[in-house]
Every structure is written in C-alpha cells, then in structure tokens.
Design a protein around this motif. Structure first.
Motif, PDB file in Angstrom:
ATOM      1  N   MET A   1     -42.403  23.205  88.884  1.00 29.45           N
ATOM      2  CA  MET A   1     -42.852  22.639  90.165  1.00 29.45           C
ATOM      3  C   MET A   1     -42.970  23.772  91.166  1.00 29.45           C
ATOM      4  SD  MET A   1     -43.652  20.105  91.996  1.00 29.45           S
ATOM      5  CE  MET A   1     -43.376  19.010  90.610  1.00 29.45           C
ATOM      6  N   THR A   2     -44.134  24.262  91.385  1.00 29.96           N
ATOM      7  CA  THR A   2     -44.335  25.352  92.320  1.00 29.96           C
ATOM      8  C   THR A   2     -45.511  25.065  93.229  1.00 29.96           C
ATOM      9  OG1 THR A   2     -45.820  26.501  90.835  1.00 29.96           O
ATOM     10  CG2 THR A   2     -43.499  27.087  90.692  1.00 29.96           C
ATOM     11  N   LEU A   3     -45.524  25.713  94.343  1.00 32.51           N
ATOM     12  CA  LEU A   3     -46.701  25.717  95.205  1.00 32.51           C
ATOM     13  C   LEU A   3     -47.360  27.054  95.018  1.00 32.51           C
ATOM     14  CD1 LEU A   3     -45.532  24.372  98.681  1.00 32.51           C
ATOM     15  CD2 LEU A   3     -47.078  23.257  97.103  1.00 32.51           C
ATOM     16  N   SER A   4     -48.605  27.129  95.389  1.00 29.71           N
ATOM     17  CA  SER A   4     -49.205  28.451  95.540  1.00 29.71           C
ATOM     18  C   SER A   4     -48.326  29.237  96.505  1.00 29.71           C
ATOM     19  CB  SER A   4     -50.612  28.287  96.113  1.00 29.71           C
ATOM     20  OG  SER A   4     -50.982  29.447  96.796  1.00 29.71           O
ATOM     21  N   ARG A   5     -48.227  30.544  96.294  1.00 30.53           N
ATOM     22  CA  ARG A   5     -47.359  31.355  97.139  1.00 30.53           C
ATOM     23  C   ARG A   5     -47.941  31.551  98.529  1.00 30.53           C
ATOM     24  NH1 ARG A   5     -45.100  36.012  92.964  1.00 30.53           N
ATOM     25  NH2 ARG A   5     -44.257  34.540  91.446  1.00 30.53           N
ATOM     26  N   LEU A   6     -49.184  31.179  98.702  1.00 31.76           N
ATOM     27  CA  LEU A   6     -49.830  31.427  99.997  1.00 31.76           C
ATOM     28  C   LEU A   6     -49.144  30.719 101.160  1.00 31.76           C
ATOM     29  CD1 LEU A   6     -52.170  33.066 101.071  1.00 31.76           C
ATOM     30  CD2 LEU A   6     -53.639  31.065 100.808  1.00 31.76           C
ATOM     31  N   PRO A   7     -48.842  29.414 101.044  1.00 29.00           N
ATOM     32  CA  PRO A   7     -48.161  28.770 102.176  1.00 29.00           C
ATOM     33  C   PRO A   7     -46.821  29.417 102.492  1.00 29.00           C
ATOM     34  CG  PRO A   7     -48.996  27.120 100.666  1.00 29.00           C
ATOM     35  CD  PRO A   7     -49.159  28.439 100.000  1.00 29.00           C
ATOM     36  N   ALA A   8     -46.093  29.794 101.431  1.00 30.29           N
ATOM     37  CA  ALA A   8     -44.780  30.393 101.657  1.00 30.29           C
ATOM     38  C   ALA A   8     -44.925  31.711 102.400  1.00 30.29           C
ATOM     39  CB  ALA A   8     -44.066  30.612 100.331  1.00 30.29           C
ATOM     40  N   TRP A   9     -45.861  32.547 101.941  1.00 30.09           N
ATOM     41  CA  TRP A   9     -46.089  33.808 102.620  1.00 30.09           C
ATOM     42  C   TRP A   9     -46.626  33.580 104.026  1.00 30.09           C
ATOM     43  CZ3 TRP A   9     -44.269  38.407 102.007  1.00 30.09           C
ATOM     44  CH2 TRP A   9     -43.824  38.820 100.745  1.00 30.09           C
ATOM     45  N   GLY A  10     -47.447  32.542 104.181  1.00 32.29           N
ATOM     46  CA  GLY A  10     -47.984  32.232 105.502  1.00 32.29           C
ATOM     47  C   GLY A  10     -46.877  31.881 106.481  1.00 32.29           C
ATOM     48  N   VAL A  11     -45.984  30.988 106.056  1.00 33.08           N
ATOM     49  CA  VAL A  11     -44.882  30.579 106.933  1.00 33.08           C
ATOM     50  C   VAL A  11     -43.982  31.765 107.243  1.00 33.08           C
ATOM     51  CG1 VAL A  11     -42.749  29.245 106.993  1.00 33.08           C
ATOM     52  CG2 VAL A  11     -44.882  28.157 106.271  1.00 33.08           C
ATOM     53  N   THR A  12     -43.625  32.501 106.198  1.00 33.54           N
ATOM     54  CA  THR A  12     -42.693  33.621 106.401  1.00 33.54           C
ATOM     55  C   THR A  12     -43.313  34.677 107.295  1.00 33.54           C
ATOM     56  OG1 THR A  12     -41.846  33.180 104.186  1.00 33.54           O
ATOM     57  CG2 THR A  12     -41.204  35.253 105.201  1.00 33.54           C
ATOM     58  N   THR A  13     -44.577  35.000 107.053  1.00 36.94           N
ATOM     59  CA  THR A  13     -45.256  35.993 107.883  1.00 36.94           C
ATOM     60  C   THR A  13     -45.351  35.524 109.327  1.00 36.94           C
ATOM     61  OG1 THR A  13     -46.574  36.649 105.960  1.00 36.94           O
ATOM     62  CG2 THR A  13     -47.350  37.378 108.116  1.00 36.94           C
TER      63      THR A  13
ATOM     64  N   GLY B   1     -37.050  38.954 100.259  1.00 37.04           N
ATOM     65  CA  GLY B   1     -36.796  40.004 101.237  1.00 37.04           C
ATOM     66  C   GLY B   1     -37.397  39.696 102.592  1.00 37.04           C
ATOM     67  N   ALA B   2     -38.620  39.163 102.570  1.00 34.81           N
ATOM     68  CA  ALA B   2     -39.275  38.838 103.840  1.00 34.81           C
ATOM     69  C   ALA B   2     -38.514  37.747 104.575  1.00 34.81           C
ATOM     70  CB  ALA B   2     -40.720  38.406 103.578  1.00 34.81           C
ATOM     71  N   VAL B   3     -37.991  36.783 103.815  1.00 37.47           N
ATOM     72  CA  VAL B   3     -37.227  35.690 104.432  1.00 37.47           C
ATOM     73  C   VAL B   3     -36.031  36.239 105.185  1.00 37.47           C
ATOM     74  CG1 VAL B   3     -35.656  33.784 103.863  1.00 37.47           C
ATOM     75  CG2 VAL B   3     -37.968  33.850 102.886  1.00 37.47           C
ATOM     76  N   TYR B   4     -35.429  37.275 104.612  1.00 35.12           N
ATOM     77  CA  TYR B   4     -34.222  37.825 105.248  1.00 35.12           C
ATOM     78  C   TYR B   4     -34.538  38.838 106.343  1.00 35.12           C
ATOM     79  CZ  TYR B   4     -31.149  35.565 101.908  1.00 35.12           C
ATOM     80  OH  TYR B   4     -30.446  34.622 101.198  1.00 35.12           O
ATOM     81  N   ALA B   5     -35.807  39.216 106.482  1.00 33.39           N
ATOM     82  CA  ALA B   5     -36.158  40.318 107.382  1.00 33.39           C
ATOM     83  C   ALA B   5     -35.723  40.084 108.817  1.00 33.39           C
ATOM     84  CB  ALA B   5     -37.657  40.585 107.318  1.00 33.39           C
ATOM     85  N   THR B   6     -36.174  38.975 109.420  1.00 30.17           N
ATOM     86  CA  THR B   6     -35.812  38.787 110.828  1.00 30.17           C
ATOM     87  C   THR B   6     -34.385  38.286 110.988  1.00 30.17           C
ATOM     88  OG1 THR B   6     -36.904  36.651 110.707  1.00 30.17           O
ATOM     89  CG2 THR B   6     -38.088  38.431 111.808  1.00 30.17           C
ATOM     90  N   SER B   7     -33.781  37.810 109.894  1.00 31.27           N
ATOM     91  CA  SER B   7     -32.411  37.322 110.032  1.00 31.27           C
ATOM     92  C   SER B   7     -31.432  38.454 110.265  1.00 31.27           C
ATOM     93  CB  SER B   7     -32.004  36.538 108.785  1.00 31.27           C
ATOM     94  OG  SER B   7     -32.808  35.396 108.645  1.00 31.27           O
TER      95      SER B   7
END
Lengths: 332, 511
Positions: free
Chosen positions: B1-13, B340-346
C-alpha cells in the motif's frame, strides 16, 4: 466608502483626517496593536467591547516592537489602532507619514498640552518618571538629589533598569534634549559602570526594590501604587529644581493611514479619552488623566508638588538619540 | 500500500523550504528602522551570541552526560527498591516545561539569596535538569542491550571489571551515549524558553529580540549562525543513530541487576532524587507558593479559563492538523532521503522556523496579494499551523509511519474479492490498524504543542491566541507571580494529562 478614500490617500503627503462618524456594519474585529500590557489595558478593553458593542482583536507587545512591526508591514498592516506606552514612538510613525490626522471629537476633550500639534496622536494618560527606592537600604539623607547621581560609583551593584522599556527610551530622548547627546552618553556610561541589573519591564524593578534585591530602580510612578502589598519600596522624585529626572510622559494612541476601520478606531480612541476611561486610568492604574476635570487618585502626588523638568515636549518624541545610545551600549 | 512519492515530497518540501527561503528573503530585505538608528549587522555581537550558544551547549552536554550516564548505569545495573524509586524520580523533570522550571527556580534563588542568579549559570542548571532524563534513559536502554554472556566470558578469562567495561560494555554503549550527547547539544542550542526567561544573550534569544524589533537583517544573520551550529550536530546524530554494533552472541541476555553497595546506592539515590526534586517538585512547589501567597494577600487573579481554552484549542487543533498533514509522508515508503527531509526542520530552533515563515508570508503577500493575504495568513492561524507542522513533523512521523506499515495490500484485495465496497476496507481494516499509531501521534502532538513557546509568541498572538504559555510569559515579565503561578500549574497539568494518556494507551495496548 470613506475607508477606500483613506486608503487611496495613503501616499498623500498630507495625512488624511479620520471622521468620527458612526461606522457602517464593521468588517471583522477592530485590530489594536497595544504597546501597553494586557494586565493594564485588558480590563478596560473588556468594558469598551461591551460599551461600544464592538469586537476587539488586541495584540500586545513592546511599544517599539509594535511600531517597527507597523512600519515593516506598511500598507499590509492589519492594525486599525496603535497604542503606545510613550507618544514619542507614535511620533516616529507620524514622521514617516503612517498616521492619519485625528478628528476633533477625539482631540477636543483633551488638555491641549497632551495633543500632538500636528494632530497625529493624542495622549491617553500621563505618568511621572521616578526612582523606586528600597527604604531600608537607602536612608533619607542618602537619597539621590538628581538623576545625575545614578552615575555615582556608590550605587554600584544596587541599581536596576529596563532599557528595552519604552518609558526609559523616551526619558533618554529627553535627556538628549536637555543635556546633549555627548553628556547623555557619558552619564549612561557612568550608570552602566555601576552594573545595573537588567529587568524586562518596570514592575519587576518595584518587586526587586521591595525585596531588597536592588536599592534603586528607574520606573514610572504608578507601578508602586499598583503593588498593594509593598513593605519597603517607596517612590522618590528628585528634589533638585527642574531636575532631568522629573519628567511627565504620555501614553497615547493613533490611527494608521492603512487602517481598514478608521471610524471605529476613532470611536475607540474617543472612548479612551472619555470620562469613564480617564477615571479608570486615574483610579485603577494610578496614572494622571489627560482630560480636564477628572480627579487623580488620592495616593498619587499632584503634579504641582513635583519639581518637573522644563523640557520641550517634542524632545520626548525624538527617540533617535536614545535608540542610538542604547544600541551603541548593546542594551537593545 | 503505497502512494506515489510525489505527494510526500511535495508536503515535506512545502514545509521545509519556505522557512529557509523566508530567512534568505529577510536577509535581502532593506532593513526597516523607523528610529533611523541603523539596523546593520553587528558581527561582533552575532559571533558573541554564537559563542555563548556553543559554550552553553558544551557545558550542558558534559554535565548532563556525566550525571545521566551515572544514573543510567545505576538504573540498568543496580537492584533494590531505593534504586528503582530514585530512577523514576530522576525522570520527573520531563513533566515540567523547562522554561517553567527556569522561571520558578530563578525566583526561588532570588528570594533565598536576595539576588537573582547569573543567567548563564542558571541556564546550565535548568538545561541539565531537563536533559539528564534523556541521557539516563538512553544509557539504561543501551546497557540492557549488552550481553551478559560476553561479560561473563571475559571475567572467566581473568579480565578485571575495568577491562570488561572498556572492552565489552563501552563499544555497545558508545553509540547510545554519542547520540544522546548530540541530541542534548541540539536541545541546548535550540532552546528558547529557558534562555528567554533568564535573559541569556545566546542566538535564539537574540534572534527573537531582533525579530520583535523587525531588525530582519540581524535576525537573518543570527538565524544563519544558528543553522550553521545546528546542522553539523544533526548530521552527526543522523550518522551515529545507525551505528549500533552487530550482535555477536547467540541467545543474548542482559546482565541481571545486582546490589551496588551502600555508598554507591546512597550517592545514586541522592543524585537521582535531587534531579527529581530540583527539576520537578521544587518548581511545582514554587508555583504553588506564588498562588497561595497571592490568595493570602487578597490579590486579584486574572481569569485563567481563556488561556486554558486557547491552550487546549492550540494543542487539540494543532495536533489534528499536524497528524493530518504528517500522514502523507508517513503513508509513503519514501526511503532515507524522505526520512531525512522530514527531520530537517525539526532540528532547527523553533524561533528560526517561526521567523522563516513570517519572512516567507511577508514576501509572498508583497508579491501577490497585499494586506488581505498577509492579514489572512497571520490572523487565521495558518502561519501558526504551518510553523508547528514544520517544527514538530518528526515528533509524530514515527508512530504514524509505524501504523501505516501495518497496512497490507492483500487485505484490500481480499475485501474486493469478497464483494465489499472500498469503504468497507477503510472502515474495518485500515482505520483500526492506523488508529493506535494515529492516536499516539495525536497525543504526542498535544503534549509538545501545549507547552510550545517561541512559535506561539511570534505567530500565535497575531492570530488572537494567548494560551497559558503566553500568560506565564507575560505575567512573569510583569512580576505578577500569582497569575504566573496559576498559568504554570495549569500548563504542567495539561502536559501531565497528555503523558498519562500516552502511558495508559501504551499499557492497554499490551494487554
């Protein structure tokens, strides 16, 4: 319609005047940038909301913060009204053409001494600059005779002050006018050599003096009166005739040219100089009213008993020198 | 069960990039100084603030590391009721927000000695109290992962205790200790509440001052220095995190705890209880005394209900938005880069994140929409939610991701084969599987948002929110201790309820 006219004239060199008419249906809450604290103004704003049937969105902060925020936001600012602890900060905005001229119904009830000659701001209450003393640490014979005495090394480690506070900055501006920038700088260096304790505001200085943490704090008169349970702190005005330490300062309000609801803002400002609010300032916060006929609190000394400095009121509005000196000294 | 990575990268970015762009934009803006003094950068002061931040972090890391290691060692290796009780006591500071501890202990010291404590020394003490439990728990966990068989084998070969520690225990403990030290360092550099309460001239407090005065260039420079100080530590923590040694022994078992000996036990109990008392019980007691003294003197108390309601609204609403937005990157199996990106601003100081969003909003408003857009972004709470999400994304990402990993595509296929609609899979399979992780993430969000200070100060008040954190900050600055006491106690209470709910949820899930 008038608000649109106001916005259109925002870049005009002549500040447009706000009319004091009953406003049309208000569009959202009236936004107030308050440089005066919530503990002082909150109860009054609650009463005004009920009295005027208006929703207020009050954002509290340091006066200088609010002024620079308004200046930075420019035409995007949501502020309809700005209240400052010291009117000198409002004059900074006036010089930049960011304030509208106030209508006669707002200005007329106020003592003319407390109104901007250009009609960009109006005083809402007066406060006397004093020093608060620890009466147990400072014998009567040792009390400073002049503000200049604070630079005396005998006070080393015994002073307190609040350099980020609007009142102190305005007072420094007055000193620049009375003494000149160089003499004021020398005096400031002398005080700093005494290693004064730094406080964020005036109230903690009164507390500190009452607990014996400091011997002298540089504050406004009413903070002591607000501390009902004080034991050893007392206010002290300098006995030297016309001393630079004895200055009456004004809190005040103004309407930005970018205000979305200037008429409603004028209503609120008019309410702040009306008798009920002036009585609140006099009896609840122990300040000097700006409206003739409103009595000061019995515990507050009459201005006629204070050896006030003969200072040009416009000197209290020139904060450039004060900010420059504080910035040089890394106090901001 | 996966989504395309685009939404995830979009939100994180979308969460990571704007605050950084806002920082750059603020640096490029012409300084606005209505007082005409000049808001140019004072490099000497900026570097002095950076030096103070690093010095503070270094001292806290060393002190917290030493004390936390000793306490963690005792918790894992020594038995006895006294040790067990003291180990719990040492974790009590986690219940009290560190800036509340700073406010209470500072006034306690001033009342005791007649003079307020030195800002830097007091900040060291408070930050050590706040971070010792982190080191203690990390070390204890690391020690429980060591192998008794290895230690017994070394002993049987004639190795001394010191040699066993050096050759067997230390290699396994080192990554945990290194990671906890780095996290403590990040915590100390990023802290705002403690240094603000104690007026310590470090990067975060100076930055808030500069932002409050709209000295955006100075704030941007200080923010850049904070970024430069934090990133290497964050990168090192990321590297060290994955360096646990491989298991070398079959049927590994932890070494059983044994008696420590009279003196060691006494020292352990004294230190651990001291941490608990100084970091939790004493601040709570001081706050209570402020309230009691105010009541006995007949002082007027400000109504605490509005700030309490604002706190609950921020915590509940903010946590809901946080979980909702965080679900997208959590739902996606995006690899280490996305993690890594998820943790960047944290890892960035919260004040930096808030300032970055403020700069971004002002820039966007000037480019696109003028006052209405800026007013909307500020007053609607949009900026506040975005800043919270950017800063606390990592806090909720872990439990959310764990729950999403439990979803199996075969379940959806099975539901389709049985002829049920897709909503049935959602209702009977997906939501029950995700709910535990989502509720854990929500509760974690509530706990961190209820006590959050710098973002709330900068972006919450323009949205008309004045929660308990603001009430405490404002009243403490006005020396209205009785009101500050009420706000502090309520704040601790809200956090404690959240933590109890988390514990209860974990306990019931195991049964």
């Amino acid at each position: 319609m008038f608000a649109l006219f106001l916005l259109a004239c925002a870049t005009d060199a002549t500040a447009p005047e706000v009319t004091h008419e009953a406003a049309a249906t208000p569009a959202g809450p009236l936004v107030i940038y308050s440089g005066r604290s919530e503990s002082l103004m909150g109860p009054l704003f609650d009463k005004l909301e009920q009295q005027l049937e208006i929703e207020l969105d009050v954002q509290y902060g340091d006066t200088a913060q609010m002024v620079t925020r308004l200046a930075t936001e420019g035409d995007e600012s949501p502020a309809d009204l700005i209240l400052a602890q010291e009117v000198g900060h409002l004059d900074v905005l006036a010089k930049q053409g960011r304030l509208a001229a106030l209508p006669a119904p707002v200005l007329a009830p106020v003592d003319p001494r407390f109104v901007d000659p250009e009609k960009h701001w109006v005083g809402t209450s007066g406060r006397l600059r004093v020093v608060v003393l620890d009466s147990q640490a400072v014998a009567e014979a040792d009390r400073p005779a002049s503000l200049r005495d604070l630079a005396d090394p005998r006070w080393k480690g015994k002073l307190g002050w609040a350099p980020t506070n609007g009142s102190m900055q305005s007072h420094l501006g007055a000193l620049c006018s009375l003494w000149g920038e160089d003499v004021t700088r020398t005096w400031l260096e002398g005080v700093m050599a005494n290693e004064p304790r730094r406080y964020p505001k005036n109230s903690p200085q009164v507390e500190a003096a009452d607990k014996g943490e400091i011997a002298i704090g540089w504050v406004n008169h009413y903070y002591l009166h607000r501390k009902a349970d004080r034991s050893r702190a007392i206010n002290h005005s300098f006995p030297t005739e016309g001393d630079a330490g004895n200055i009456l300062m004004l809190s005040g309000g103004a309407i930005p040219v970018s205000a979305a609801q200037p008429e409603r803002a004028a209503e609120v400002l008019a309410a702040l100089v009306a008798e009920p609010a002036q009585t609140y300032f006099a009896q609840e916060t122990f300040e000097y009213p700006v409206r003739p006929g409103v009595k000061t609190h019995d515990n507050v000394p009459a201005l006629s008993t204070v050896k006030l400095a003969d200072v040009d009121p416009t000197a209290l509005t020139d904060l450039r020198c004060a900010r420059k000196l504080l910035d040089e000294a890394d106090l901001l | 069960m996966t989504l395309s990575r685009l939404p995830a990268w979009g939100v994180t970015t979308a969460l990571v990039v704007p605050p950084l762009l806002g920082l750059v934009a603020a640096a490029w803006q012409a300084p606005v100084d209505p007082y005409a003094v000049g808001s140019g950068v004072r490099w000497d002061r900026a570097f002095a603030a950076a030096g103070s931040s690093l010095w503070l972090a270094l001292v806290v890391v060393v002190a917290s590391g030493a004390l936390g290691t000793f306490l963690g060692w005792g918790q894992a290796r020594w038995s006895g009721k006294a040790v067990a009780f003291a180990s719990i006591a040492a974790s009590l500071p986690l219940v009290v927000p560190s800036y509340v501890t700073a406010a209470a202990l500072s006034r306690f010291w001033a009342d005791l000695t007649g003079a307020p404590p030195s800002g830097m020394a007091a900040a060291v003490v408070v930050l050590v109290l706040a971070t010792v439990p982190l080191v203690q728990l990390t070390v204890a966990t690391g020690l429980r992962a060591t192998s008794a068989a290895e230690e017994e084998a070394a002993a049987s070969l004639g190795a001394s205790d010191a040699a066993i520690v050096r050759a067997v225990v230390w290699p396994r403990l080192r990554p945990a200790l290194a990671l906890s030290s780095l996290l403590v360092g990040l915590y100390a550099i990023s802290d705002f509440g403690v240094v603000a309460m104690l007026d310590v001239p470090v990067l975060t407090w100076r930055m808030y001052d500069a932002v409050a005065r709209q000295q955006l260039l100075r704030a941007a420079v200080l923010g850049g220095l904070a970024f430069a100080a934090v990133l290497p530590l964050a990168a090192l923590a990321w590297i060290v995190r994955g360096q646990a040694p491989a298991q070398g022994v079959a049927n590994q078992r932890p070494r059983p705890a044994g008696p420590a000996g009279g003196l060691l036990t006494s020292v352990y109990v004294a230190l651990a209880c001291g941490v608990g008392i100084a970091g939790a019980l004493l601040p709570i007691g001081v706050l209570g005394s402020w309230v009691a003294e105010g009541a006995s003197r007949g002082l007027l108390f400000a109504d605490p209900v509005p700030p309490l309601l604002h706190t609950l609204a921020i915590a509940g609403g903010g946590a809901t938005a946080l979980v909702g937005i965080s679900a997208i990157p959590a739902f996606t199996r995006g690899g280490r880069a996305l993690e890594g990106a998820v943790y960047a601003t944290s890892v960035l100081p919260a004040i930096l994140v808030a300032f970055g969003w403020l700069g971004a909003a002002l820039g966007v408003a000037r480019l696109l929409g003028g006052r209405d857009l800026y007013t909307f972004l500020m007053s609607s709470g949009t900026l506040l939610v975005l800043a919270y999400t950017a800063r606390f994304l990592a806090e909720v990402h872990g439990p959310l991701k764990t729950s999403f990993l439990r979803l199996d595509p075969r379940h959806q296929d099975a539901v389709a084969v049985l002829g049920a609609p897709p909503t049935a899979w959602l209702r009977w399979v997906a939501l029950p599987a995700v709910r535990p992780g989502a509720s854990t993430a929500f509760l974690l969000g509530v706990v961190v948002l209820a006590k959050e200070l710098p973002i709330t100060l900068l972006l919450g008040t323009p949205a008309g929110l004045q929660p308990l954190a603001f009430r405490l900050w404002d009243r403490y600055g006005e020396a209205l201790w009785h009101d500050a006491g009420v706000a502090g106690l309520l704040l601790i209470g809200v956090g404690a309820v959240g933590r109890v709910a988390l514990w209860w949820q974990g306990a019931t899930r195991l049964t």
